[in-house]
Every structure is written in C-alpha cells, then in structure tokens.
Design a protein around this motif. Structure first.
Motif, short mmCIF file in Angstrom:
data_model
loop_
_atom_site.label_atom_id
_atom_site.label_comp_id
_atom_site.label_asym_id
_atom_site.label_seq_id
_atom_site.Cartn_x
_atom_site.Cartn_y
_atom_site.Cartn_z
N ARG A 1 0.84 -1.20 0.00
CA ARG A 1 0.00 0.00 0.00
C ARG A 1 0.87 1.25 0.00
O ARG A 1 1.95 1.29 0.59
N GLY A 2 0.38 2.30 -0.68
CA GLY A 2 1.15 3.52 -0.80
C GLY A 2 0.32 4.77 -0.60
O GLY A 2 -0.88 4.79 -0.91
N GLN A 3 0.99 5.80 -0.10
CA GLN A 3 0.36 7.10 0.08
C GLN A 3 0.78 8.02 -1.06
O GLN A 3 1.96 8.27 -1.26
N LEU A 4 -0.18 8.51 -1.82
CA LEU A 4 0.06 9.51 -2.85
C LEU A 4 0.09 10.89 -2.20
O LEU A 4 -0.70 11.18 -1.29
N ALA A 5 0.99 11.74 -2.66
CA ALA A 5 1.08 13.08 -2.09
C ALA A 5 1.75 14.02 -3.08
O ALA A 5 2.41 13.60 -4.03
N GLY A 6 1.57 15.31 -2.81
CA GLY A 6 2.22 16.35 -3.60
C GLY A 6 2.55 17.51 -2.69
O GLY A 6 2.26 17.49 -1.49
#
Length: 286
Positions: free
Chosen positions: A194-199
C-alpha cells in the motif's frame, strides 16, 4: 573546560524539551511501514505507464483498454485509477467529472455503467472500462499500481475494488491520496502493498491550507502507515525525505521528460511516466 549551559528560569531547558517532543511527534505522525523484500520485489525498479501507455495527441486515450494493451506489449507496468459508477460498478477513470475526457458535464458517480459506456474517451472508439476488463487485458503479464479515488463512498469502493483484486492472478498494489483509504487496506488487506500519494502542500488547492499542509507533509501516515510514498515530481519537503530514509519505497509521479530519465530513476524505486518510452526495468536489487 567543558561547555556550560546557563539556564534562566528554566527557559532553555523548556525549549529543549519542547523541541524533543516536537521531533518525536513528527516521527510518530510520518513513520512508514517498511515493506519486506518479498512484498516489494514484483514492483521494484520498474517503470509504470501513467494511466496506461496513452499518447499526447489522445489518439490512444488515458485509462483506456488500448492504452493498457500498449503498455503490456512494451512490457511496462501500469498505473490506473478506479472509482464507482452510480450503480456501484468499479470503473477505471481519473477525473471526478467527465468534462475533460468525455466532453460530458457531470460527475462519474452521477451516471450508471450503461450511461458511462455511451461516452467516448477523447473522441475515439474507446469507452470507460471496468476494472475487470483491465485485468483481462493485463492477464498477469505486468505489475499494476491501482489508485483508489477519494469520494463520498470510500468504504464501498475499497470493499468492491478489493473483492475484484482478490480474483486477479497478477501482481498489484494500491495507492490513494486519501489516508483513510490506505488505512482501510492496512486494516483489511495488510498483505497488499500500500502507498500514500502526495504532492507539495500548495497543490491541494481545494482544501483548507491546513489540509494541504497535513497531506503534503505526510502527517496522515499516522493513519495509513504506507509502505511506499508516491510523490509529485518536484522538490520534496524534509518530512517526505525523512519518510524515505525511514524505509518507505520511493515512487515518483509523473515523469514526462526523457532527458530527466537518469535522475528520476536514480532517486526512486518505482517511476510512473508518460509520453516517452523508457526501459522497462532500471534496477533489479535494492
């Protein structure tokens, strides 16, 4: 002579204690979950076609079966987006609304699957696919990064999306901008990478500034404990760089310049790209 610390009414000591507490709090909030090599091996060191191998002129539209088929032919992994139709079908589409890609006004979740099927993708013969149709095209031949779009029916999307993923025989992992969705997979499907998308914080222009600050600096990791962080192709805040050092896999979205290929591949463990043709795999070992 050893250094002497002069304390005035305990002020210096108080600041020191507060600084330590603040550092420990930040670590607690952003700390990721380090994935095992076995868990990350199917995905590591590869290039992933962003929304499939679509073309800049839109003759092969994004998130279309044609784009995913082209990615398979070239050997790339793929990244795609899923959300729900009005009648609860798991469809592959990026935007919340249909305006940009289909030229139709309204939200995706305001239309039934039958209605969505009547809309053209970028004026081509391609139509909005089901997740199961993408699985058929991929047929286990390349790894997939599946982004779950945040909306008013997050739990339903997680439950229905994961039920379909369980029936697929190929490698897949999940990611989302919404830490609550990533948290759902931590709780209900811990075996799925599982991964966290961010900007950058300023990119969250639809949220209050505090929301952008929290998400852009990965403070939502306290809920999700992601195993990878997929960050925008820009300078990372120090909190994100620290999260990388703490063991999260480094994923970049979205590389668009072949001239920048060496940098993005050297600085990341997975690269999501579009509009050029990199090597399929750029690294084999951590």
């Amino acid at each position: 002579m050893p250094p002497v610390i002069f304390l005035k009414d305990g002020v210096t000591l108080t600041f020191f204690v507060l600084a330590v507490v603040l550092i420990l709090l930040i670590l607690f909030l952003i700390y990721p979950c380090r994935p095992s090599q076995e868990k990350s091996r199917p995905f590591y060191g590869r290039n992933y076609a962003h929304r499939g191998l679509h073309t800049k002129d839109k003759s092969v539209p994004e998130n279309s079966l044609a784009a995913f088929g082209a990615a398979v032919e070239h050997g790339y992994g793929i990244e795609l987006d899923i959300q729900l139709s009005k009648d609860g079908e798991v469809v592959v589409f990026h935007d919340d609304t249909l305006d940009r890609v289909c030229g139709v006004h309204g939200r995706v979740d305001a239309y039934t699957l039958e209605e969505l099927r009547s809309f053209s993708l970028c004026g081509t013969e391609q139509r909005i696919p089901l997740l199961t149709e993408v699985f058929e095209v991929m047929d286990g031949n390349a790894p997939m990064i599946i982004e779950l779009k945040s909306g008013p029916r997050n739990t339903e999307l997680c439950e229905k999306g994961y039920a379909l993923m369980q029936q697929y025989h190929g490698a897949y992992c999940i990611e989302s901008f919404d830490p609550r969705i990533v948290c759902w997979f931590k709780k209900h499907a811990p075996q799925v990478l599982r991964g966290q998308l961010a900007g950058r914080p300023e990119t969250y222009n639809t949220l209050p500034s505090v929301g952008g600050f929290v998400l852009g600096n990965l403070l939502g990791n306290v809920l999700a404990r992601p195993e990878f962080v997929a960050y925008d192709n820009a300078k990372k805040p120090w909190t994100v760089r620290l999260c990388d050092r703490l063991g999260a896999l480094r994923v970049l979205w979205t590389a668009r310049d072949e001239a920048d290929k060496a940098r993005v591949e050297s600085e990341n463990d997975l690269v999501i790209f579009e509009f050029y043709l990199p090597e399929v795999q750029f690294r084999t070992e951590a």
